[in-house]
Design a protein around this motif. Structure first.
Motif, PDB file in Angstrom:
ATOM      1  N   MET A   1       0.833  -1.203   0.000  1.00  0.00           N
ATOM      2  CA  MET A   1       0.000   0.000   0.000  1.00  0.00           C
ATOM      3  C   MET A   1       0.872   1.259   0.000  1.00  0.00           C
ATOM      4  O   MET A   1       0.578   2.238  -0.700  1.00  0.00           O
ATOM      5  N   ARG A   2       1.955   1.217   0.752  1.00  0.00           N
ATOM      6  CA  ARG A   2       2.862   2.371   0.800  1.00  0.00           C
ATOM      7  C   ARG A   2       3.509   2.590  -0.563  1.00  0.00           C
ATOM      8  O   ARG A   2       3.611   3.722  -1.053  1.00  0.00           O
ATOM      9  N   ARG A   3       3.943   1.511  -1.191  1.00  0.00           N
ATOM     10  CA  ARG A   3       4.559   1.624  -2.516  1.00  0.00           C
ATOM     11  C   ARG A   3       3.537   2.055  -3.554  1.00  0.00           C
ATOM     12  O   ARG A   3       3.834   2.870  -4.437  1.00  0.00           O
ATOM     13  N   ARG A   4       2.316   1.541  -3.469  1.00  0.00           N
ATOM     14  CA  ARG A   4       1.247   1.957  -4.382  1.00  0.00           C
ATOM     15  C   ARG A   4       1.024   3.455  -4.312  1.00  0.00           C
ATOM     16  O   ARG A   4       0.906   4.148  -5.339  1.00  0.00           O
ATOM     17  N   ASN A   5       0.966   3.981  -3.091  1.00  0.00           N
ATOM     18  CA  ASN A   5       0.731   5.416  -2.918  1.00  0.00           C
ATOM     19  C   ASN A   5       1.892   6.246  -3.453  1.00  0.00           C
ATOM     20  O   ASN A   5       1.696   7.348  -3.971  1.00  0.00           O
ATOM     21  N   THR A   6       3.107   5.708  -3.328  1.00  0.00           N
ATOM     22  CA  THR A   6       4.266   6.411  -3.896  1.00  0.00           C
ATOM     23  C   THR A   6       4.138   6.515  -5.408  1.00  0.00           C
ATOM     24  O   THR A   6       4.394   7.572  -6.002  1.00  0.00           O
ATOM     25  N   VAL A   7       3.750   5.400  -6.029  1.00  0.00           N
ATOM     26  CA  VAL A   7       3.571   5.408  -7.485  1.00  0.00           C
ATOM     27  C   VAL A   7       2.466   6.377  -7.869  1.00  0.00           C
ATOM     28  O   VAL A   7       2.610   7.161  -8.822  1.00  0.00           O
ATOM     29  N   MET A   8       1.352   6.379  -7.132  1.00  0.00           N
ATOM     30  CA  MET A   8       0.251   7.290  -7.472  1.00  0.00           C
ATOM     31  C   MET A   8       0.647   8.741  -7.260  1.00  0.00           C
ATOM     32  O   MET A   8       0.216   9.625  -8.022  1.00  0.00           O
ATOM     33  N   SER A   9       1.472   9.018  -6.251  1.00  0.00           N
ATOM     34  CA  SER A   9       1.925  10.403  -6.045  1.00  0.00           C
ATOM     35  C   SER A   9       2.810  10.847  -7.206  1.00  0.00           C
ATOM     36  O   SER A   9       2.774  12.016  -7.621  1.00  0.00           O
ATOM     37  N   GLN A  10       3.623   9.924  -7.746  1.00  0.00           N
ATOM     38  CA  GLN A  10       4.409  10.228  -8.934  1.00  0.00           C
ATOM     39  C   GLN A  10       3.492  10.478 -10.138  1.00  0.00           C
ATOM     40  O   GLN A  10       3.778  11.332 -10.982  1.00  0.00           O
ATOM     41  N   MET A  11       2.404   9.751 -10.205  1.00  0.00           N
ATOM     42  CA  MET A  11       1.443   9.958 -11.285  1.00  0.00           C
ATOM     43  C   MET A  11       0.805  11.344 -11.179  1.00  0.00           C
ATOM     44  O   MET A  11       0.535  11.992 -12.192  1.00  0.00           O
ATOM     45  N   VAL A  12       0.563  11.803  -9.954  1.00  0.00           N
ATOM     46  CA  VAL A  12       0.068  13.169  -9.744  1.00  0.00           C
ATOM     47  C   VAL A  12       1.113  14.173 -10.208  1.00  0.00           C
ATOM     48  O   VAL A  12       0.817  15.153 -10.905  1.00  0.00           O
ATOM     49  N   LYS A  13       2.366  13.932  -9.825  1.00  0.00           N
ATOM     50  CA  LYS A  13       3.487  14.829 -10.171  1.00  0.00           C
ATOM     51  C   LYS A  13       3.596  15.029 -11.674  1.00  0.00           C
ATOM     52  O   LYS A  13       3.884  16.146 -12.155  1.00  0.00           O
ATOM     53  N   TYR A  14       3.372  13.959 -12.432  1.00  0.00           N
ATOM     54  CA  TYR A  14       3.543  14.029 -13.881  1.00  0.00           C
ATOM     55  C   TYR A  14       2.217  14.146 -14.624  1.00  0.00           C
ATOM     56  O   TYR A  14       2.128  13.848 -15.827  1.00  0.00           O
ATOM     57  N   ASP A  15       1.174  14.581 -13.901  1.00  0.00           N
ATOM     58  CA  ASP A  15      -0.137  14.912 -14.489  1.00  0.00           C
ATOM     59  C   ASP A  15      -0.849  13.705 -15.103  1.00  0.00           C
ATOM     60  O   ASP A  15      -1.643  13.848 -16.033  1.00  0.00           O
ATOM     61  N   PHE A  16      -0.598  12.512 -14.577  1.00  0.00           N
ATOM     62  CA  PHE A  16      -1.352  11.327 -14.984  1.00  0.00           C
ATOM     63  C   PHE A  16      -2.564  11.102 -14.081  1.00  0.00           C
ATOM     64  O   PHE A  16      -3.438  10.306 -14.420  1.00  0.00           O
ATOM     65  N   LEU A  17      -2.600  11.774 -12.930  1.00  0.00           N
ATOM     66  CA  LEU A  17      -3.654  11.543 -11.951  1.00  0.00           C
ATOM     67  C   LEU A  17      -3.978  12.859 -11.260  1.00  0.00           C
ATOM     68  O   LEU A  17      -3.069  13.623 -10.888  1.00  0.00           O
ATOM     69  N   ASP A  18      -5.264  13.091 -11.082  1.00  0.00           N
ATOM     70  CA  ASP A  18      -5.712  14.307 -10.401  1.00  0.00           C
ATOM     71  C   ASP A  18      -5.416  14.205  -8.900  1.00  0.00           C
ATOM     72  O   ASP A  18      -5.566  13.138  -8.305  1.00  0.00           O
ATOM     73  N   LYS A  19      -5.001  15.332  -8.302  1.00  0.00           N
ATOM     74  CA  LYS A  19      -4.645  15.347  -6.881  1.00  0.00           C
ATOM     75  C   LYS A  19      -5.829  14.955  -5.999  1.00  0.00           C
ATOM     76  O   LYS A  19      -5.668  14.216  -5.006  1.00  0.00           O
ATOM     77  N   ARG A  20      -7.020  15.395  -6.345  1.00  0.00           N
ATOM     78  CA  ARG A  20      -8.182  15.057  -5.519  1.00  0.00           C
ATOM     79  C   ARG A  20      -8.493  13.557  -5.606  1.00  0.00           C
ATOM     80  O   ARG A  20      -8.868  12.935  -4.613  1.00  0.00           O
TER      81      ARG A  20
END
Length: 773
Positions: A252-271
């Motif tokens: 779960m911790r690693r998943r969230n790290t990947v998703m935060s990187q996706m936010v950083k590179y505009d692949f995922l909305d912050k909300r």
């Protein structure tokens, strides 16, 4: 000191700096390219071999060969060394692509295999003792996965490899750089992305993203949600460390790290990230892919044996070439067959256990219901695998054999209520498992020989032995139609009558006389037609018919219609005394349903290679066994089993309601079989669409019901077949039609026995086993 003196003093230093700069320049401009060239060409065999360009274009990935039903359903996880099912880039879906880019290589689409910015960042981190992550690109990781750059074969090893650890690492990394650039030149970015996902491991015997998505989330790759894609992409930092099934918090911790990187590179909305990051990883659909799960487990295991030889003859590797194997099975029929087996055997086992407990006897009994003394100790234990393994290790007279056979150990054992964790010795385990009745079921399409459903036993995980192909047992009265077919072929009408009375037939072997009795132990003295005698499995009349047609003719008939086991020309074979398999029986009965043409049952229709090219197509093996008239007469006689014989429950009110008494709209023929002591119960039903049959019995012939009627085929095997037929004919998606057997236009033999009676008086005849209703 003058300026000139100071300059002269500095000249040696300046000279050294200049030389050093030239050396660095030479190393960078000349030496490094030379080093790369030397590694690429394995100069003087210092560095070891690199894969050829041909290998780059056709990497060996040990692809899984997949098995499909006739209706397009994949059976299990296939045949593999590594459970790997490749996908194309279009099948990945955006979530997987974005997760991998964000987690591993954001500049993937702009570099040419080597990311210089990441390399400088890593180098600076090493110099300053503050590492900033890895510098390997997706292409480099693919090169490492495809060609095992760090696992060197002896024949590929260079002279410098193994000399020094640092030097090894430099050579390995250099090879990855070279191969990643070559991969970039040979493949598109999309192909490299797909190849990467197809080569990586995800634990739980899942290799490649398709297997991983199926294992962890029971989805196809493009169906994965953002958080599911992030879980799988994130696992590549450490498969075991971040496996969600064994390390959920790390995952779960690693998943969230990947998703935060996706936010950083505009692949995922912050909300969206804020909502998703607090959710637990949902593994409700997690299923480890192995051969003990899924549909048609017995069939898959048996098919692999034939496929190994077939693929070898075709020049392919079943476990590595990614073949697509199309079978004749129908997933719906297979599911109905497994459900029918489960439902029927669960109830039958409960009855068997209840009677066993009530009678308070041992499991092994003779024909009179008497316990067989020391049968377990003298016959069962010595045949067990555990005992034989210990004897091989310690010797047959060693005390160690007895010690380990009786030593308690933790086991997970089968029960109809679910697996049970317990403590048992090997002795107790053998006795426990022997109490379970076993069964086999097969269904074929008579017009083609195609096998539509195959259930080799009651539970594949705990009972691996296949009772369809290998479980040869005495068929009892199931063999009688071959006797009657021989008589019909010789011109005897099914309406000829015989008296049910004691017989004594001289066998031709000296003074030996064959005098069988009926199953119920008495003779009625009634006159009855051959048709009714077969329907009611009257042994005395079957024996009289055998005396007319002779054993060698019956053996010939059985061989022609599909029985392959050795059948000696003895009179007693009329009552099914020689072992045959369910597989053979279904093929033989299919000959009657297929207008006299025998088609060898088969289950592999065609095979394609990994590129979709057809490399094999089955050609049915056909032979004209009997003429159409004889085949139809036999179907008509088997209908009498349903009307008035041991198969009457197929239509009788309160039972299976498959047809009406007169079978005017839907023809079903059937035959039961029960051996002496009721050790084996059989039932086969025939329609225009399907031939379905089942066998039920114990692992040992001495395991059976005490009272013969409880173990007869009409009560043990018939329910499996009947429930299967109910389900398949109720399923409109199968498009099965309830049709009648078509009478040949030129049939001259009288088969309506209410209109014709002809009394024959041959010699004498038989009993041995069989069914009574």
């Amino acid at each position: 000191m003058t300026a000139t003196e100071k300059l002269n003093k500095r000249r040696p230093i300046l000279k050294k700096i200049t030389i050093a700069l030239w050396v660095v320049f030479a190393l960078c401009i000349i030496g490094f390219p030379t080093y790369i060239w030397a590694v690429s060409n394995n100069l003087n065999n210092w560095f070891g071999n690199l894969p050829s360009y041909s290998q780059l274009e056709n990497p060996d990935q040990n692809l899984t060969s997949l098995l499909f039903t006739a209706d397009g359903v994949q059976l299990g996880s296939g045949y593999y060394r590594n459970n790997r099912n490749p996908v194309t880039y279009d099948q990945l879906g955006d979530n997987l692509v974005h997760a991998l880019l964000a987690a591993e290589d954001i500049r993937f689409n702009s570099h040419s295999g080597i990311d210089l910015e990441s390399m400088f960042r890593v180098a600076f981190g090493v110099i300053t003792f503050s590492p900033k992550g890895g510098g390997s690109t997706i292409s480099q990781q693919l090169a490492k996965n495809l060609f095992n750059t760090r696992v060197i074969k002896a024949e590929d090893k260079g002279k410098l490899e193994g000399v020094n650890g640092f030097l090894d690492q430099l050579i390995y990394k250099t090879k990855e750089w070279i191969l990643s650039v070559r991969l970039e030149r040979s493949y598109t970015k999309e192909e490299i992305m797909a190849m990467y996902y197809n080569t990586v491991e995800f634990g739980n015997n899942a290799y490649g993203i398709k297997s991983a998505a199926k294992t962890y989330f029971n989805k196809l790759p493009h169906e994965l949600s953002v958080q599911e894609a992030a879980v799988l992409a994130g696992m590549q930092k450490g498969v075991t460390t971040y496996r969600p099934d064994i390390n959920p918090e790390n995952s779960m911790r690693r998943r969230n790290t990947v998703m935060s990187q996706m936010v950083k590179y505009d692949f995922l909305d912050k909300r969206a990230y804020d909502t998703l990051k607090v959710q637990e990883i949902n593994l409700e659909e997690f299923r480890q892919q192995d051969h003990n799960t899924g549909l048609a487990q017995y069939f898959r295991a048996e098919a692999s044996k034939d496929l190994l030889e077939l693929c070898r003859n075709l020049g392919y590797d079943l476990y590595g070439d990614g073949l697509k194997i199309y079978t004749t099975l129908d997933s719906r029929m297979q599911a109905y067959a497994e459900d029918a087996m489960d439902s029927s055997m669960r109830s039958l086992q409960a009855l068997f256990d209840q009677k066993l407990a009530k009678e308070g006897r041992d499991l092994w009994i003779d024909s009179k219901g008497r316990e067989i003394e020391n049968f377990f100790e003298e016959s069962v234990i010595p045949r067990s695998q555990a005992y034989r393994s210990l004897v091989r290790k310690y010797g047959s007279k060693s005390d160690s054999v007895d010690y380990y056979m009786n030593k308690p150990k933790k086991l997970k054992v089968f029960s109809w209520g679910g697996d049970i964790d317990t403590v048992m010795s090997s002795i107790d385990s053998i006795r426990y498992y022997k109490q379970f009745l076993q069964s086999g079921f097969l269904a074929t399409q008579p017009s083609t020989g195609a096998i539509k459903a195959w259930v080799g036993g009651v539970n594949f995980q705990h009972f691996k032995y296949d009772h369809v192909r290998y479980g040869k047992r005495q068929p009892g009265s199931l063999f009688k139609p071959f006797v009657y077919a021989t008589a019909v072929e010789q011109g005897y009408s099914p309406c000829y009558t015989f008296r049910d009375e004691a017989v004594a037939i001289r066998t031709g072997n000296g003074s030996e006389v064959w005098d069988p009795s009926n199953a119920e132990g008495r003779f009625s003295g009634e006159e009855m037609t051959m048709k009714l005698a077969m329907a009611k499995s009257v042994n005395s009349i079957t024996a009289r018919v055998m005396d007319i047609v002779k054993p060698d003719k019956v053996v010939d008939m059985a061989k022609r219609v599909g029985i392959e086991s050795t059948i000696p020309p003895y009179y007693s074979i009329a009552l099914g005394t020689e072992d045959v398999s369910l597989f053979e029986i279904l093929g033989a009965y299919g000959t009657f349903a297929n207008k006299g043409t025998h088609i060898e049952p088969y289950y592999i229709s065609r095979i394609e290679d990994k590129y979709g090219n057809e490399i094999y197509r089955h050609v049915p093996r056909k032979s004209k066994a009997i003429n159409e008239d004889v085949a139809y007469v036999m179907l008509n006689m088997m209908q009498e089993t349903v009307r008035n014989g041991s198969g009457i429950r197929l239509w009788a009110p309160g039972y299976y309601n498959l047809t009406d008494y007169n079978q005017t709209e839907f023809s079903i023929g059937a035959k039961t079989g029960t051996t002496q002591n009721a050790s084996d119960g059989w039932f086969v039903a025939v329609t225009n669409d399907i031939v379905a049959g089942a066998w039920v019995g114990g692992d040992d012939r001495a395991i059976h019901f005490t009272h013969w009627p409880d173990g007869q085929g009409a009560r043990t095997a018939m329910p499996i077949v009947a429930l299967f037929l109910q389900d398949i004919y109720a399923d409109s998606t199968l498009n099965l039609q309830k049709t009648v057997f078509q009478r040949p236009p030129n049939l001259s033999m009288e088969i309506d026995c209410q209109k014709f009676v002809d009394v024959l008086t041959p010699t004498d005849t038989t009993i041995y086993d069989d069914d009574i209703y």
